[in-house]
Design a protein around this motif. Structure first.
Motif, short mmCIF file in Angstrom:
data_model
loop_
_atom_site.label_atom_id
_atom_site.label_comp_id
_atom_site.label_asym_id
_atom_site.label_seq_id
_atom_site.Cartn_x
_atom_site.Cartn_y
_atom_site.Cartn_z
N ALA A 587 0.82 -1.21 0.00
CA ALA A 587 0.00 0.00 0.00
C ALA A 587 0.86 1.26 0.00
CB ALA A 587 -0.93 -0.02 1.22
N CYS A 588 1.93 1.25 0.78
CA CYS A 588 2.82 2.42 0.82
C CYS A 588 3.46 2.67 -0.55
CB CYS A 588 3.91 2.22 1.88
SG CYS A 588 3.30 2.46 3.57
N ASN A 589 3.87 1.61 -1.25
CA ASN A 589 4.47 1.77 -2.58
C ASN A 589 3.46 2.34 -3.56
OD1 ASN A 589 6.96 0.75 -1.75
ND2 ASN A 589 6.37 -1.38 -2.21
N VAL A 590 2.21 1.87 -3.51
CA VAL A 590 1.18 2.39 -4.40
C VAL A 590 0.91 3.86 -4.10
CG1 VAL A 590 -1.27 2.23 -5.02
CG2 VAL A 590 0.08 0.15 -4.75
N LEU A 591 0.84 4.21 -2.80
CA LEU A 591 0.54 5.59 -2.42
C LEU A 591 1.69 6.53 -2.76
CD1 LEU A 591 -1.26 5.01 1.02
CD2 LEU A 591 -2.29 5.86 -1.09
N LYS A 592 2.93 6.03 -2.73
CA LYS A 592 4.07 6.89 -3.11
C LYS A 592 4.00 7.25 -4.59
CE LYS A 592 7.40 4.37 -1.31
NZ LYS A 592 8.79 3.96 -0.95
N GLN A 593 3.56 6.30 -5.40
CA GLN A 593 3.40 6.60 -6.82
C GLN A 593 2.21 7.53 -7.06
OE1 GLN A 593 3.08 2.90 -8.92
NE2 GLN A 593 5.13 2.19 -8.28
N ARG A 594 1.16 7.34 -6.23
CA ARG A 594 -0.05 8.14 -6.40
C ARG A 594 0.16 9.56 -5.87
NH1 ARG A 594 -5.35 5.51 -3.88
NH2 ARG A 594 -4.62 3.79 -5.22
N TYR A 595 0.86 9.69 -4.75
CA TYR A 595 1.08 11.00 -4.13
C TYR A 595 2.57 11.14 -3.78
CZ TYR A 595 -3.95 10.37 -3.47
OH TYR A 595 -5.28 10.13 -3.67
N PRO A 596 3.40 11.52 -4.74
CA PRO A 596 4.86 11.62 -4.50
C PRO A 596 5.22 12.63 -3.41
CG PRO A 596 4.35 11.69 -6.85
CD PRO A 596 3.06 11.79 -6.14
N GLU A 597 4.39 13.64 -3.25
CA GLU A 597 4.69 14.66 -2.24
C GLU A 597 4.69 14.11 -0.82
OE1 GLU A 597 0.24 15.18 -3.33
OE2 GLU A 597 2.12 14.52 -4.24
N TYR A 598 4.03 12.92 -0.61
CA TYR A 598 3.99 12.31 0.73
C TYR A 598 4.90 11.10 0.84
CZ TYR A 598 -0.29 15.10 1.12
OH TYR A 598 -1.18 16.13 1.13
N ALA A 599 5.85 10.97 -0.10
CA ALA A 599 6.70 9.77 -0.13
C ALA A 599 7.52 9.62 1.14
CB ALA A 599 7.61 9.82 -1.36
N SER A 600 8.12 10.73 1.61
CA SER A 600 8.97 10.63 2.82
C SER A 600 8.15 10.26 4.05
CB SER A 600 9.71 11.96 3.04
OG SER A 600 8.77 13.02 3.20
N ASP A 601 6.94 10.84 4.16
CA ASP A 601 6.07 10.53 5.30
C ASP A 601 5.62 9.07 5.26
OD1 ASP A 601 6.24 13.11 6.27
OD2 ASP A 601 4.46 13.79 5.16
N LEU A 602 5.33 8.58 4.04
CA LEU A 602 4.91 7.19 3.90
C LEU A 602 6.04 6.24 4.26
CD1 LEU A 602 2.83 7.54 0.61
CD2 LEU A 602 1.93 6.76 2.81
#
Length: 642
Positions: A587-602
């Motif tokens: 889920a974190c990998n999918v969300l990083k692609q979906r919302y790159p701006e939150y990659a570090s928080d994820l």
């Protein structure tokens, strides 16, 4: 024998003792003593006995019970045999499985109490017995449990089930009884088809509720004469009930100013019902006869409610044969009373004049009213009462007056029923008890039947309200019963407490025990209008659906509430991002692609969660707020996408 079996057995014995105490008057003192001795033996003796000895005890008990009870009261006999069997089975229960079977038998035994009474008091006690049996069942499995906590838990469970029980009570269709117990003596009655006026004093020995009257817009004034049985044949001592009492009749329409109310009748071993004056009812199970009294086709085996419309007596003409019937007297009986009637008739030119002369005779000859009159065993009992004893109860005065009226050629009959009752002004109902049984006279004045109560000439206080409200009559009643709770009625606190419990029992009777098909139909047709059964079915289905929805929702919330905070945060993240079928890392990998701006928080959340979940490290406190903020931001982003 194990410790848990001993503890469990004692609770079962306690339950059975309570049942014997509840049904003492029904079981009989001899049978109750036998059951108590049997249960005491089970409790005090821990020795195992052979099956032969148990069978011998059972045989002896059955013989004693049958000789003491006979076969007339089948239900009582069945309960006695069941109690005996439960006690003996308890003695043999030396394993947890056998003990559990016996506890189930005790559940069945305690429930049979409702066949004798469905009052609120009995219900509370039976529910308490069930709680003790549940605790006993738990003890048979584990002796280390706390009995008090088990009872509390069981009570909470019953309370949680109460809404469902109320739902079933009001919404489920009411089916008629498919069977009834044979020879079921479910309640004592203060009335009898044969009225021996010199035995009627025995009717004052019971304070059981006979019925309650629920008033409509109008509450009638005292005295209240509740008609039940008409006695129109006299053999010299005993007045017999009329042959036409159980013949339904289309009554004369005399509804100039009818009074409407309802009656909640208690269980009874008779079919007679109660109403004021000339009564009719629209209830399908209630019939009216030519006397304006009400009856059922069979015994009142269940408490039930019926409507009543009461009117004044209709005017009609008695034929010569009817006049001859209502003035008939046995030959060569009570000659002194006949001579007295002739003397009173000399100065009477009308029926009212004769009644005035009769009233003057009773008041001038020092007659007295008493609840405990002396027994009269001679053939000419009315002569003995009028000339010698002059101490009487309602039956004495009613019988003597009816005899004197007939001797003067005035058609008359006796009516037995109840007089008065205790009015609850706040809730607008009147409670009538057995000790308020009464007998009075009805005479024909040439155009219609009139009520005449000679008791009022001697004791006018008896005509006002309940018998307990007069201090002298209450003292006589208490002395005739011996010391019981009734003897405390003069205490204000006890009187108030009795009224409060009676009020609760009235509501219980009205909305639970007596809530039958007709009451259900009337209640929902008033509430929902036509086609109420279709609307009720829809409400029932909808309520069940909502109940299951709430149940599963609460269950899911409770399941989630027990998860640790990091797990709840992870589940919430998966839920808001619609990735519930993914693992946390996926889920974190999918969300990083979906919302790159939150990659570090994820990455930070995923790393902290994996360390907590699989390496046993603490989830950093600072990451909790960060995770909540991250979940909130992603939730907003997901909503905007939609």
């Amino acid at each position: 024998m194990s410790i848990e079996n001993n503890k469990s057995k004692r609770l079962v014995v306690c339950v059975l003792f309570i049942q014997v105490a509840l049904l003492m008057s029904e079981l009989g003192s001899m049978n109750a003593l036998l059951i108590i001795l049997l249960l005491s033996w089970v409790t005090l003796s821990n020795r195992l006995v052979s099956s032969i000895f148990i069978n011998l005890i059972a045989l002896i008990s059955i013989v004693i019970i049958v000789l003491s009870s006979g076969f007339e009261k089948t239900l009582t006999l069945f309960v006695l045999l069941l109690l005996t069997a439960t006690g003996l089975k308890l003695k043999q229960a030396n394993t947890p499985v056998l003990l559990q079977h016996t506890i189930v038998l005790a559940f069945f035994s305690t429930t049979l109490t409702f066949l004798f009474s469905q009052s609120l008091w009995f219900t509370v006690v039976v529910v308490f017995q069930w709680l003790l049996l549940i605790a006993s069942l738990a003890l048979s499995i584990n002796a280390n449990i706390n009995v008090i906590s088990t009872i509390k838990t069981s009570a909470r469970s019953l309370l949680l089930l109460s809404p469902l029980a109320l739902l079933m009570l009001f919404l489920f269709p009411k089916l008629p009884s498919f069977w009834s117990m044979p020879n079921q003596s479910v309640a004592k009655t203060g009335l009898s088809g044969e009225l021996d006026p010199f035995k009627i004093s025995e009717l004052s020995n019971s304070d059981e509720v006979v019925f309650r009257a629920k008033w409509g817009q109008e509450i009638p004034k005292d005295p209240l004469y509740w008609r039940a049985i008409v006695h129109d044949r006299f053999d010299g001592r005993v007045w017999q009930q009329s042959r036409w009492l159980t013949i339904p009749s289309q009554l004369v329409d005399n509804s100039t100013n009818p009074m409407a109310y309802s009656i909640i009748a208690e269980t009874s071993s008779s079919q007679w019902l109660y109403g004021l004056s000339w009564s009719t009812s629209s209830h399908s199970s209630v019939h009216s006869n030519g006397f304006g009294t009400l009856f059922k086709d069979n015994y009142v085996t269940n408490k039930f409610e019926y409507d009543v419309i009461s009117n004044r007596f209709p005017k009609y003409h008695l034929s010569e044969s009817q006049i001859a019937f209502y003035t008939r007297l046995p030959v060569n009986k009570n000659p002194q009373a006949i001579e007295l009637s002739q003397q009173l008739s000399k100065f009477a030119t009308s029926t009212s004049d004769y009644i005035d002369a009769l009233k003057l005779f009773f008041q001038s000859q020092k007659f007295k009213y008493t609840l405990t009159p002396p027994s009269i065993h001679v053939d000419n009992a009315i002569d003995s009462f009028l000339v010698n004893t002059k101490l009487g109860f309602c039956g004495h005065y009613a019988s003597s007056s009816a005899f004197l009226l007939r001797a003067a050629g005035i058609p008359s009959r006796i009516v037995s029923g109840y007089l008065g009752g205790k009015l609850n002004q706040e809730q607008r109902y009147t409670t009538v008890r057995q000790f308020e049984a009464h007998a009075w006279v009805e005479y024909y004045d040439g155009t219609q039947w009139q009520t005449l109560d000679p008791t009022g000439w001697i004791a006018p206080e008896r005509l006002q309200g309940s018998l307990l409200e007069d201090s002298q009559l209450r003292a006589q009643l208490v002395s005739s019963r011996g010391f019981e709770f009734l003897g405390l009625s003069h205490l204000d606190a006890f009187y108030w407490l009795r009224d409060q419990f009676d009020s609760l029992d009235y509501q219980w009777s009205r909305w639970v025990v007596a809530f039958d098909r007709e009451n259900q139909s009337s209640f929902f047709s008033t509430l929902l209008g036509n086609n109420w059964y279709i609307k009720t079915a829809a409400i029932l289905i909808g309520t069940i659906f909502v109940a299951f929805l709430v149940y599963f929702t609460i269950g899911r919330l409770k399941a989630n509430s027990h998860n640790p905070i990091p797990v709840r945060l992870c589940l919430s993240l998966l839920h808001v991002s619609n990735l519930e079928d993914h693992s946390p890392i996926s889920a974190c990998n999918v969300l990083k692609q979906r919302y790159p701006e939150y990659a570090s928080d994820l990455d930070a959340f995923c790393k902290a969660f994996m360390e907590y979940r699989y390496n046993g490290k603490l989830f950093p406190v600072r990451r909790i707020d960060d995770a909540k903020r991250l979940i909130s931001n992603i939730k907003i982003k997901e909503k905007r996408k939609k």
